[in-house]
Design a protein around this motif. Sequence first.
Motif, PDB file in Angstrom:
ATOM      1  N   GLY A 333       0.786  -1.219   0.000  1.00 31.60           N
ATOM      2  CA  GLY A 333       0.000   0.000   0.000  1.00 31.60           C
ATOM      3  C   GLY A 333       0.818   1.268   0.000  1.00 31.60           C
ATOM      4  O   GLY A 333       0.269   2.360   0.163  1.00 31.60           O
ATOM      5  N   GLN A 334       2.136   1.161  -0.217  1.00 35.06           N
ATOM      6  CA  GLN A 334       2.985   2.352  -0.198  1.00 35.06           C
ATOM      7  C   GLN A 334       2.989   3.069  -1.539  1.00 35.06           C
ATOM      8  O   GLN A 334       3.340   4.246  -1.610  1.00 35.06           O
ATOM      9  N   THR A 335       2.668   2.363  -2.625  1.00 39.09           N
ATOM     10  CA  THR A 335       2.541   2.982  -3.937  1.00 39.09           C
ATOM     11  C   THR A 335       1.244   2.503  -4.579  1.00 39.09           C
ATOM     12  O   THR A 335       0.629   1.547  -4.115  1.00 39.09           O
ATOM     13  N   ASP A 336       0.859   3.169  -5.647  1.00 43.74           N
ATOM     14  CA  ASP A 336      -0.369   2.828  -6.368  1.00 43.74           C
ATOM     15  C   ASP A 336      -0.040   2.149  -7.694  1.00 43.74           C
ATOM     16  O   ASP A 336      -0.808   2.202  -8.643  1.00 43.74           O
ATOM     17  N   GLU A 337       1.134   1.515  -7.769  1.00 46.30           N
ATOM     18  CA  GLU A 337       1.585   0.896  -9.021  1.00 46.30           C
ATOM     19  C   GLU A 337       0.722  -0.315  -9.370  1.00 46.30           C
ATOM     20  O   GLU A 337       0.430  -1.145  -8.504  1.00 46.30           O
TER      21      GLU A 337
END
Length: 527
Positions: A333-337
């Motif tokens: 959940g640290q990036t939206d990749e």
Amino acid sequence: MGKAAVVKAFEDIKAALAVLNAEASGCGAEPYSDADPLAGLADGCLDILAGTRTAEAGIAAVKARAAVTYSDTAQLIAGPDAPVQALEMAVAAEIGALLALGPRAAGAFLAASHTVAKELPLAFSALQSGTITWPHALVMVEETAGLDPAGAAALEAHFLDPDVPRPSTAAPVGELPAYRFRAKARNWRERHHPESIEKRHAKGVADRRVEYRPDRDGMAWLSACLPADQAMAGWNRLTALARGMQGPDEPRTLTQLTADNFTEAILGSGNHSGRAHAGGADGTHTLPGTGTGNGNGNGNGADAGTSADAAPGPLSGIRAQVLVTVPALSLMGQTDEPAMLDGYGPIPPSMARRLIADGAASFYRVLVDPRDGAPLEIGRTSYRVSKAMRQWLRLRDGKCPFPGCNNPSLDNEADHILAWHKGGSTGISNLGQPCPKHHKLRHTSGWKPTPATKTEPPGWTSPTGRHYKSEHQDWEPPHWPQQSKPGQQQPEQLLPVRLNPTCLPPDFVYGPSPGEEELERFLHGRS
């Protein structure tokens, strides 16, 4: 020169066509080869086909430019006070009449021509030179629709700018069938779209639907627009069930079995006690639960399908396999990749997390290079190809590597490029995964695969000696959150997490994973 130049140019084209027709028929002034006329003629026809492809692309560029110039000129002639809608209809009608197109097709051609000629300079230049074809240009038009000018230019440059570095063994997009280029362009668009894939996916889910369309000969189409994971799992499930029903006493083809299983799934009673029958309205066979895949870590895939609530029966043990590749930081959940769904393309990270949470029976750790997003090699020294290596081949190739083939990797067969009995090893660099049809072609004809590498699938050489490059996966460096820039933390510290070490060969080497404990807590819901 004016009209006289146009008339002369088309006269020259007609004369050239007459020459090419004679040569293609073997009626040219001179034979292609005195030593072997038949082989020479065959080789000459391939040269004609290659030249025709380039010429057709150039003609398409001329058509697009002429259509756009005619439209612009008609607007200037009509003046600024002319009704816009009426003028557009008149222009499209004129072009449609000349090209024998219906009103809708003429309007679509004019709109696509305008986009290519005025908004996509690299695509138009490539079309003029014959590097891409008109269908490729249409893909570029469709995939840049909805992007701002900067986004469209970035997509165009990624695929068509000659200064963008590419592997020497990768086939240029113009050498791929247009539908394969569409998949690559769509994947890039999903990764780099300015609007979040989560937001766009939410709208797509709201628009889910089933559609019905009559067809000829008493047939009709029934199709559904569903979330990608459900659609892919359902398709793989139907295929697995159909394969399980094949045998010497089953006269139906795989395609017919798949259609019959689908029919009975939506019309049957839900009883799983019998085999599918043609017609299906009164059948008793239904599909057990929907198989789902799961992924782990930074590019890990697992193929453990689930069959929850499956009714008992002879086929209830069959599970669909869906491979999901998930960047670790996106998983946390640290990036939206976006994640990658094998056989489909980018999916929202929320969908990938749900697949993992709902079906995490086991995980395979497949390392991906944090610098460029490509998985790292897994190897063995025995003839037998392990399950982990097969998963790696799926990651490397994505599908059958034969030119233009779209057969998904789930159907394909591991094959030694240099045969084992001739000294070939069972390493990833000596393995391909052709589909059954092209695996057979390789061993029954002159088609031969060329060497592969740990990150590049094999190309192919035809019986005539022509070499065709492979289609490569578009690995990209993973996204980094603002607090974890590459300069602040060494790339090897973000290698994927080891969740089930028994799933890999004994000679597999793990790298340091300081984030393992955090990610394991995330996956298992521990605080």
